[in-house]
Design a protein around this motif. Structure first.
Motif, mmCIF file in Angstrom:
data_model
loop_
_atom_site.group_PDB
_atom_site.id
_atom_site.type_symbol
_atom_site.label_atom_id
_atom_site.label_comp_id
_atom_site.label_asym_id
_atom_site.label_seq_id
_atom_site.Cartn_x
_atom_site.Cartn_y
_atom_site.Cartn_z
ATOM 1 N N ARG A 1 65.699 129.261 -75.864
ATOM 2 C CA ARG A 1 67.153 129.570 -75.067
ATOM 3 C C ARG A 1 68.289 128.670 -74.926
ATOM 4 N N ARG A 2 69.174 129.263 -74.554
ATOM 5 C CA ARG A 2 70.397 127.967 -74.284
ATOM 6 C C ARG A 2 69.486 126.792 -72.857
ATOM 7 N N ASP B 1 65.562 137.897 -81.426
ATOM 8 C CA ASP B 1 64.739 138.770 -80.867
ATOM 9 C C ASP B 1 64.531 140.173 -82.405
ATOM 10 N N ASP C 1 66.786 125.875 -72.202
ATOM 11 C CA ASP C 1 65.377 125.193 -72.408
ATOM 12 C C ASP C 1 65.631 124.141 -73.688
ATOM 13 N N LYS D 1 70.903 129.551 -79.536
ATOM 14 C CA LYS D 1 69.831 129.522 -79.332
ATOM 15 C C LYS D 1 69.006 129.441 -80.663
ATOM 16 N N TYR E 1 67.479 125.180 -83.634
ATOM 17 C CA TYR E 1 68.097 125.303 -82.476
ATOM 18 C C TYR E 1 69.864 125.422 -83.037
#
Length: 383
Positions: A293-294, A190, A296, A279, A264
Protein backbone atom coordinates in the motif's frame (compact mmCIF):
# COMPACT_ATOMS: atom_id res chain seq x y z
CA UNK A 1 -0.39 -0.89 -14.27
CA UNK A 2 0.77 1.28 -17.11
CA UNK A 3 -2.52 2.93 -18.10
CA UNK A 4 -1.42 5.73 -20.41
CA UNK A 5 -4.08 4.20 -22.63
CA UNK A 6 -6.82 5.63 -20.40
CA UNK A 7 -5.82 9.05 -21.64
CA UNK A 8 -5.42 7.93 -25.20
CA UNK A 9 -8.81 6.23 -25.15
CA UNK A 10 -10.44 9.48 -24.18
CA UNK A 11 -8.41 11.29 -26.81
CA UNK A 12 -9.64 8.88 -29.46
CA UNK A 13 -13.21 9.28 -28.29
CA UNK A 14 -12.92 13.04 -28.51
CA UNK A 15 -11.30 12.96 -31.94
CA UNK A 16 -13.74 10.48 -33.48
CA UNK A 17 -12.87 7.54 -35.72
CA UNK A 18 -9.17 7.13 -36.49
CA UNK A 19 -7.55 6.45 -39.82
CA UNK A 20 -6.92 2.84 -40.66
CA UNK A 21 -3.30 3.18 -39.61
CA UNK A 22 -0.70 5.86 -39.05
CA UNK A 23 2.86 6.29 -37.93
CA UNK A 24 4.09 8.50 -35.10
CA UNK A 25 2.03 11.63 -34.64
CA UNK A 26 3.12 15.11 -33.59
CA UNK A 27 0.82 15.86 -30.73
CA UNK A 28 -2.72 15.59 -29.40
CA UNK A 29 -5.11 17.04 -26.88
CA UNK A 30 -3.85 18.54 -23.65
CA UNK A 31 -3.73 16.19 -20.71
CA UNK A 32 -6.16 18.42 -18.82
CA UNK A 33 -8.71 18.17 -21.66
CA UNK A 34 -8.35 14.42 -21.80
CA UNK A 35 -8.67 13.90 -18.06
CA UNK A 36 -11.81 16.00 -18.05
CA UNK A 37 -13.73 13.78 -20.47
CA UNK A 38 -16.89 12.12 -19.16
CA UNK A 39 -17.36 8.36 -19.04
CA UNK A 40 -20.19 6.68 -20.97
CA UNK A 41 -22.46 4.67 -18.63
CA UNK A 42 -23.02 2.02 -21.30
CA UNK A 43 -19.70 0.30 -20.62
CA UNK A 44 -19.01 -2.39 -18.02
CA UNK A 45 -17.03 -1.24 -14.98
CA UNK A 46 -14.70 -2.93 -12.53
CA UNK A 47 -16.58 -2.73 -9.25
CA UNK A 48 -15.72 -5.92 -7.34
CA UNK A 49 -13.25 -8.82 -7.47
CA UNK A 50 -14.11 -11.47 -10.03
CA UNK A 51 -12.82 -14.94 -10.89
CA UNK A 52 -10.22 -14.95 -13.65
CA UNK A 53 -10.57 -17.65 -16.31
CA UNK A 54 -7.63 -18.62 -18.50
CA UNK A 55 -6.87 -18.64 -21.31
CA UNK A 56 -10.06 -16.61 -21.91
CA UNK A 57 -8.87 -13.59 -19.94
CA UNK A 58 -5.72 -13.34 -22.04
CA UNK A 59 -8.08 -12.29 -24.84
CA UNK A 60 -10.19 -9.13 -25.27
CA UNK A 61 -12.96 -7.78 -23.03
CA UNK A 62 -14.90 -5.53 -25.45
CA UNK A 63 -17.60 -4.66 -22.91
CA UNK A 64 -14.99 -2.45 -21.17
CA UNK A 65 -13.82 0.78 -22.72
CA UNK A 66 -10.05 0.24 -22.63
CA UNK A 67 -7.65 -2.67 -22.48
CA UNK A 68 -3.95 -3.31 -22.96
CA UNK A 69 -1.28 -5.95 -23.42
CA UNK A 70 1.90 -4.29 -22.18
CA UNK A 71 5.31 -5.90 -22.79
CA UNK A 72 8.56 -4.36 -21.57
CA UNK A 73 11.96 -5.95 -21.14
CA UNK A 74 15.70 -5.62 -20.70
CA UNK A 75 17.89 -7.61 -23.10
CA UNK A 76 21.64 -8.19 -23.56
CA UNK A 77 23.72 -9.46 -26.47
CA UNK A 78 26.62 -11.90 -26.03
CA UNK A 79 29.11 -9.03 -26.17
CA UNK A 80 27.27 -7.24 -23.36
CA UNK A 81 25.46 -4.67 -25.50
CA UNK A 82 22.21 -3.75 -23.77
CA UNK A 83 18.73 -2.95 -25.07
CA UNK A 84 15.36 -2.13 -23.61
CA UNK A 85 12.12 -2.67 -25.50
CA UNK A 86 8.45 -1.81 -25.22
CA UNK A 87 5.70 -3.40 -27.31
CA UNK A 88 2.19 -2.48 -26.23
CA UNK A 89 -1.21 -3.05 -27.78
CA UNK A 90 -4.21 -0.97 -26.70
CA UNK A 91 -7.84 -1.77 -27.46
CA UNK A 92 -10.23 1.18 -27.30
CA UNK A 93 -14.03 1.08 -27.65
CA UNK A 94 -15.50 4.18 -29.26
CA UNK A 95 -19.05 3.24 -28.21
CA UNK A 96 -20.57 0.59 -25.93
CA UNK A 97 -22.26 -1.25 -28.83
CA UNK A 98 -21.04 -2.13 -32.30
CA UNK A 99 -22.64 -0.03 -35.07
CA UNK A 100 -25.41 -1.58 -37.16
CA UNK A 101 -23.74 -1.08 -40.52
CA UNK A 102 -23.43 -3.41 -43.50
CA UNK A 103 -20.00 -2.00 -44.36
CA UNK A 104 -17.05 -4.30 -43.55
CA UNK A 105 -15.35 -1.19 -42.13
CA UNK A 106 -18.04 -0.79 -39.48
CA UNK A 107 -16.71 -1.31 -35.95
CA UNK A 108 -16.76 0.31 -32.54
CA UNK A 109 -13.24 -0.91 -31.70
CA UNK A 110 -9.90 0.65 -32.58
CA UNK A 111 -6.44 -0.52 -31.64
CA UNK A 112 -3.27 1.42 -31.03
CA UNK A 113 0.25 0.08 -30.60
CA UNK A 114 3.53 1.54 -29.38
CA UNK A 115 6.91 0.03 -30.26
CA UNK A 116 10.06 1.46 -28.69
CA UNK A 117 13.67 0.36 -28.50
CA UNK A 118 16.37 1.75 -26.22
CA UNK A 119 19.88 1.19 -27.59
CA UNK A 120 21.76 1.73 -24.36
CA UNK A 121 25.34 1.59 -25.63
CA UNK A 122 24.48 3.50 -28.80
CA UNK A 123 22.70 6.17 -26.68
CA UNK A 124 19.69 6.12 -29.04
CA UNK A 125 15.96 5.76 -28.54
CA UNK A 126 13.37 4.83 -31.18
CA UNK A 127 9.59 5.01 -30.76
CA UNK A 128 6.70 4.57 -33.21
CA UNK A 129 2.91 4.65 -32.81
CA UNK A 130 0.27 3.02 -35.01
CA UNK A 131 -3.53 3.02 -35.15
CA UNK A 132 -6.02 0.79 -36.94
CA UNK A 133 -9.73 0.07 -36.75
CA UNK A 134 -10.69 -3.50 -35.86
CA UNK A 135 -12.04 -4.41 -39.30
CA UNK A 136 -10.99 -6.53 -42.26
CA UNK A 137 -8.41 -8.34 -40.12
CA UNK A 138 -6.17 -5.28 -39.80
CA UNK A 139 -5.97 -5.54 -36.04
CA UNK A 140 -7.55 -7.45 -33.17
CA UNK A 141 -7.06 -9.87 -30.30
CA UNK A 142 -8.07 -13.43 -29.45
CA UNK A 143 -7.51 -15.78 -26.53
CA UNK A 144 -6.92 -19.28 -27.91
CA UNK A 145 -4.66 -19.55 -29.73
CA UNK A 146 -3.40 -16.32 -28.22
CA UNK A 147 -2.85 -13.44 -30.59
CA UNK A 148 -2.99 -9.65 -30.45
CA UNK A 149 -1.85 -7.76 -33.53
CA UNK A 150 -1.86 -4.51 -35.42
CA UNK A 151 -0.88 -5.12 -39.04
CA UNK A 152 2.52 -6.88 -38.90
CA UNK A 153 3.19 -6.11 -35.22
CA UNK A 154 2.01 -8.96 -33.05
CA UNK A 155 2.25 -11.06 -29.91
CA UNK A 156 1.13 -14.64 -30.49
CA UNK A 157 1.18 -18.02 -28.82
CA UNK A 158 -0.50 -21.44 -28.66
CA UNK A 159 -3.82 -22.24 -27.01
CA UNK A 160 -2.07 -22.40 -23.63
CA UNK A 161 -0.52 -18.97 -24.37
CA UNK A 162 3.21 -19.63 -23.84
CA UNK A 163 5.72 -19.44 -25.38
CA UNK A 164 4.79 -16.12 -26.96
CA UNK A 165 6.32 -14.74 -30.13
CA UNK A 166 6.76 -10.95 -30.30
CA UNK A 167 7.44 -9.22 -33.60
CA UNK A 168 7.59 -5.56 -34.54
CA UNK A 169 9.53 -3.52 -37.09
CA UNK A 170 9.71 0.16 -37.96
CA UNK A 171 12.29 2.42 -39.51
CA UNK A 172 15.71 0.81 -38.94
CA UNK A 173 14.77 -1.27 -35.89
CA UNK A 174 12.93 -4.53 -35.29
CA UNK A 175 12.53 -7.26 -32.68
CA UNK A 176 11.82 -10.95 -33.05
CA UNK A 177 11.55 -12.45 -29.56
CA UNK A 178 10.47 -15.68 -27.87
CA UNK A 179 8.93 -15.10 -24.43
CA UNK A 180 8.68 -18.06 -22.04
CA UNK A 181 6.61 -18.27 -18.88
CA UNK A 182 8.86 -18.00 -15.86
CA UNK A 183 6.91 -17.21 -12.73
CA UNK A 184 3.13 -17.67 -12.58
CA UNK A 185 0.93 -14.64 -12.99
CA UNK A 186 0.09 -12.49 -9.99
CA UNK A 187 -3.18 -10.65 -9.38
CA UNK A 188 -2.75 -6.96 -8.61
CA UNK A 189 -4.66 -5.00 -5.97
CA UNK A 190 -7.52 -6.83 -4.26
CA UNK A 191 -7.56 -10.27 -5.94
CA UNK A 192 -7.11 -8.58 -9.32
CA UNK A 193 -9.29 -5.50 -8.69
CA UNK A 194 -7.01 -2.46 -8.81
CA UNK A 195 -8.74 0.61 -7.38
CA UNK A 196 -7.49 3.90 -8.85
CA UNK A 197 -9.39 6.34 -6.59
CA UNK A 198 -12.07 6.30 -3.92
CA UNK A 199 -14.85 6.57 -6.53
CA UNK A 200 -16.84 3.38 -7.09
CA UNK A 201 -15.97 1.75 -10.39
CA UNK A 202 -12.81 3.82 -10.87
CA UNK A 203 -10.78 0.62 -11.02
CA UNK A 204 -9.40 -1.98 -13.39
CA UNK A 205 -8.97 -5.72 -13.56
CA UNK A 206 -5.22 -6.24 -13.53
CA UNK A 207 -2.76 -9.10 -13.53
CA UNK A 208 0.94 -9.38 -14.37
CA UNK A 209 3.61 -11.83 -15.43
CA UNK A 210 6.58 -10.29 -13.63
CA UNK A 211 9.45 -12.41 -15.01
CA UNK A 212 9.37 -13.91 -18.50
CA UNK A 213 12.67 -15.38 -19.79
CA UNK A 214 13.20 -13.92 -23.25
CA UNK A 215 15.49 -14.68 -26.19
CA UNK A 216 15.65 -13.74 -29.85
CA UNK A 217 17.00 -11.05 -32.09
CA UNK A 218 17.19 -7.28 -32.19
CA UNK A 219 17.85 -5.73 -35.60
CA UNK A 220 19.27 -2.21 -35.59
CA UNK A 221 20.75 -0.22 -38.44
CA UNK A 222 21.66 -3.25 -40.53
CA UNK A 223 23.13 -5.19 -37.59
CA UNK A 224 21.57 -8.24 -35.94
CA UNK A 225 22.07 -8.98 -32.24
CA UNK A 226 21.15 -12.28 -30.59
CA UNK A 227 19.82 -11.34 -27.18
CA UNK A 228 18.58 -12.83 -23.92
CA UNK A 229 16.95 -11.27 -20.88
CA UNK A 230 13.67 -10.93 -19.02
CA UNK A 231 10.35 -9.38 -19.96
CA UNK A 232 7.35 -8.19 -17.97
CA UNK A 233 3.72 -8.39 -19.16
CA UNK A 234 0.92 -6.29 -17.68
CA UNK A 235 -2.71 -7.06 -18.58
CA UNK A 236 -5.40 -4.60 -17.61
CA UNK A 237 -8.92 -3.63 -18.68
CA UNK A 238 -11.25 -1.00 -17.32
CA UNK A 239 -13.76 1.77 -17.89
CA UNK A 240 -12.39 4.55 -15.72
CA UNK A 241 -10.45 7.79 -15.66
CA UNK A 242 -8.31 9.71 -13.25
CA UNK A 243 -10.07 11.44 -10.38
CA UNK A 244 -10.45 15.24 -10.74
CA UNK A 245 -7.52 15.90 -8.39
CA UNK A 246 -5.14 13.39 -10.02
CA UNK A 247 -2.63 14.63 -12.61
CA UNK A 248 -0.53 11.59 -13.53
CA UNK A 249 1.45 8.65 -12.23
CA UNK A 250 4.92 7.17 -11.75
CA UNK A 251 4.98 3.39 -12.39
CA UNK A 252 7.89 1.08 -11.50
CA UNK A 253 8.35 -2.55 -12.62
CA UNK A 254 11.63 -3.81 -11.15
CA UNK A 255 13.23 -7.25 -11.49
CA UNK A 256 15.83 -7.84 -8.77
CA UNK A 257 18.52 -10.47 -8.55
CA UNK A 258 17.44 -13.31 -6.31
CA UNK A 259 14.25 -13.72 -8.39
CA UNK A 260 12.27 -11.01 -6.59
CA UNK A 261 10.15 -8.36 -8.30
CA UNK A 262 8.56 -5.11 -7.22
CA UNK A 263 5.79 -3.14 -8.92
CA UNK A 264 4.64 0.18 -7.53
CA UNK A 265 2.59 3.00 -9.00
CA UNK A 266 2.29 6.41 -7.38
CA UNK A 267 -0.76 8.42 -8.43
CA UNK A 268 0.08 12.10 -8.19
CA UNK A 269 -2.40 14.76 -7.02
CA UNK A 270 -2.59 18.38 -8.07
CA UNK A 271 -1.33 19.46 -4.66
CA UNK A 272 1.89 17.51 -5.21
CA UNK A 273 1.02 14.64 -2.86
CA UNK A 274 0.42 10.98 -3.64
CA UNK A 275 -3.10 9.58 -3.79
CA UNK A 276 -4.11 6.96 -1.16
CA UNK A 277 -4.98 4.61 -4.04
CA UNK A 278 -1.29 4.32 -4.94
CA UNK A 279 -0.15 0.74 -4.48
CA UNK A 280 2.02 -2.10 -5.71
CA UNK A 281 3.09 -5.69 -5.19
CA UNK A 282 6.14 -7.54 -3.94
CA UNK A 283 6.73 -10.90 -5.62
CA UNK A 284 8.81 -13.43 -3.70
CA UNK A 285 11.10 -16.00 -5.38
CA UNK A 286 8.37 -18.64 -5.05
CA UNK A 287 5.98 -16.41 -7.04
CA UNK A 288 3.77 -15.36 -4.13
CA UNK A 289 2.57 -11.78 -4.48
CA UNK A 290 2.17 -9.51 -1.45
CA UNK A 291 0.24 -6.25 -1.64
CA UNK A 292 2.08 -3.00 -1.00
CA UNK A 293 0.00 0.00 0.00
CA UNK A 294 1.00 3.64 -0.29
CA UNK A 295 2.21 3.80 3.30
CA UNK A 296 4.48 0.80 2.71
CA UNK A 297 6.59 2.64 0.12
CA UNK A 298 8.74 5.76 0.36
CA UNK A 299 9.68 7.41 -2.93
CA UNK A 300 12.18 10.27 -3.17
CA UNK A 301 13.22 12.03 -6.40
CA UNK A 302 17.01 12.49 -6.54
CA UNK A 303 17.40 14.14 -9.97
CA UNK A 304 15.37 15.58 -12.87
CA UNK A 305 15.66 15.72 -16.66
CA UNK A 306 14.38 18.50 -18.90
CA UNK A 307 12.85 17.22 -22.15
CA UNK A 308 13.90 19.09 -25.29
CA UNK A 309 10.22 18.85 -26.26
CA UNK A 310 9.10 20.56 -23.05
CA UNK A 311 8.44 19.31 -19.54
CA UNK A 312 10.62 18.19 -16.64
CA UNK A 313 10.66 14.55 -15.51
CA UNK A 314 12.11 12.80 -12.46
CA UNK A 315 15.38 11.15 -13.53
CA UNK A 316 16.51 9.17 -10.48
CA UNK A 317 14.74 7.87 -7.39
CA UNK A 318 15.38 6.42 -3.97
CA UNK A 319 12.68 3.82 -3.34
CA UNK A 320 12.35 2.31 0.12
CA UNK A 321 10.12 -0.46 1.47
CA UNK A 322 10.97 -0.46 5.19
CA UNK A 323 9.08 -3.62 6.11
CA UNK A 324 11.07 -5.49 3.44
CA UNK A 325 14.32 -3.81 4.57
CA UNK A 326 14.66 -2.68 0.99
CA UNK A 327 16.37 0.49 -0.23
CA UNK A 328 16.85 0.93 -3.98
CA UNK A 329 18.36 3.58 -6.21
CA UNK A 330 16.60 3.54 -9.60
CA UNK A 331 18.42 5.22 -12.51
CA UNK A 332 17.40 5.52 -16.18
CA UNK A 333 19.83 3.87 -18.60
CA UNK A 334 19.15 6.72 -21.06
CA UNK A 335 17.92 10.16 -20.09
CA UNK A 336 15.70 10.62 -23.16
CA UNK A 337 13.29 7.69 -23.41
CA UNK A 338 10.28 9.92 -24.01
CA UNK A 339 7.66 8.75 -26.50
CA UNK A 340 6.60 11.75 -28.55
CA UNK A 341 3.26 10.28 -29.60
CA UNK A 342 -0.41 11.27 -29.24
CA UNK A 343 0.19 12.26 -25.63
CA UNK A 344 3.85 12.48 -24.68
CA UNK A 345 5.05 10.28 -21.85
CA UNK A 346 8.34 8.79 -20.65
CA UNK A 347 8.82 5.04 -20.56
CA UNK A 348 12.24 3.48 -20.38
CA UNK A 349 14.77 0.98 -19.16
CA UNK A 350 16.32 1.51 -15.74
CA UNK A 351 19.01 -0.08 -13.59
CA UNK A 352 18.64 -0.76 -9.89
CA UNK A 353 21.17 -0.90 -7.06
CA UNK A 354 20.80 -0.89 -3.29
CA UNK A 355 20.40 -3.15 -0.31
CA UNK A 356 17.97 -5.80 0.87
CA UNK A 357 18.24 -6.57 4.60
CA UNK A 358 21.69 -4.99 4.55
CA UNK A 359 22.97 -7.08 1.63
CA UNK A 360 23.76 -5.61 -1.80
CA UNK A 361 21.07 -6.05 -4.46
CA UNK A 362 20.98 -5.12 -8.13
CA UNK A 363 18.38 -5.35 -10.85
CA UNK A 364 16.79 -4.01 -14.00
CA UNK A 365 13.36 -2.74 -14.85
CA UNK A 366 11.09 -0.25 -16.56
CA UNK A 367 9.57 3.04 -15.40
CA UNK A 368 6.61 4.95 -16.86
CA UNK A 369 5.99 8.65 -16.14
CA UNK A 370 2.90 10.56 -17.23
CA UNK A 371 1.60 14.06 -16.68
CA UNK A 372 5.02 15.77 -16.76
CA UNK A 373 4.97 16.93 -20.40
CA UNK A 374 2.01 19.28 -19.99
CA UNK A 375 2.19 22.94 -20.81
CA UNK A 376 1.23 25.40 -18.06
CA UNK A 377 -2.42 25.27 -16.90
CA UNK A 378 -4.78 26.49 -19.60
CA UNK A 379 -2.30 25.95 -22.43
CA UNK A 380 -2.71 23.32 -25.14
CA UNK A 381 -0.15 21.10 -26.79
CA UNK A 382 -0.06 21.21 -30.56
CA UNK A 383 -2.63 19.27 -32.62
Amino acid sequence: MPWITLLLALLLSACGPTPDSSSATEGGLSLAETLGAEEDPGYARATAPRPFVFPDDHGPHPEFKTEWWYFTGNLSAADGRRFGYQLTFFRVALSPQAPQRPSPWGTNQVYMAHFALSDIDGRRFFAVERFSRAALGLTGAQAAPFRVWLEDWQASGPAHTFPMHLRAAAQEVSIDLRVEQGKPLVLQGDAGLSQKSAAAGNASYYYSFTRLPTSGQVHLGGQTFSVTGDSWLDREWSTSALAPDQVGWDWFALQLDGEEELMYYQLRRQDGGSDPASKGIWVAPDGEGRLLRRDDVELEVLATWRSPRGGTYPAQWLLRVPRKELELRVTPLLADQELDVSIRYWEGAVEVSGTRAGRPVTGRGYVELTGYAEDPPGAKVRH
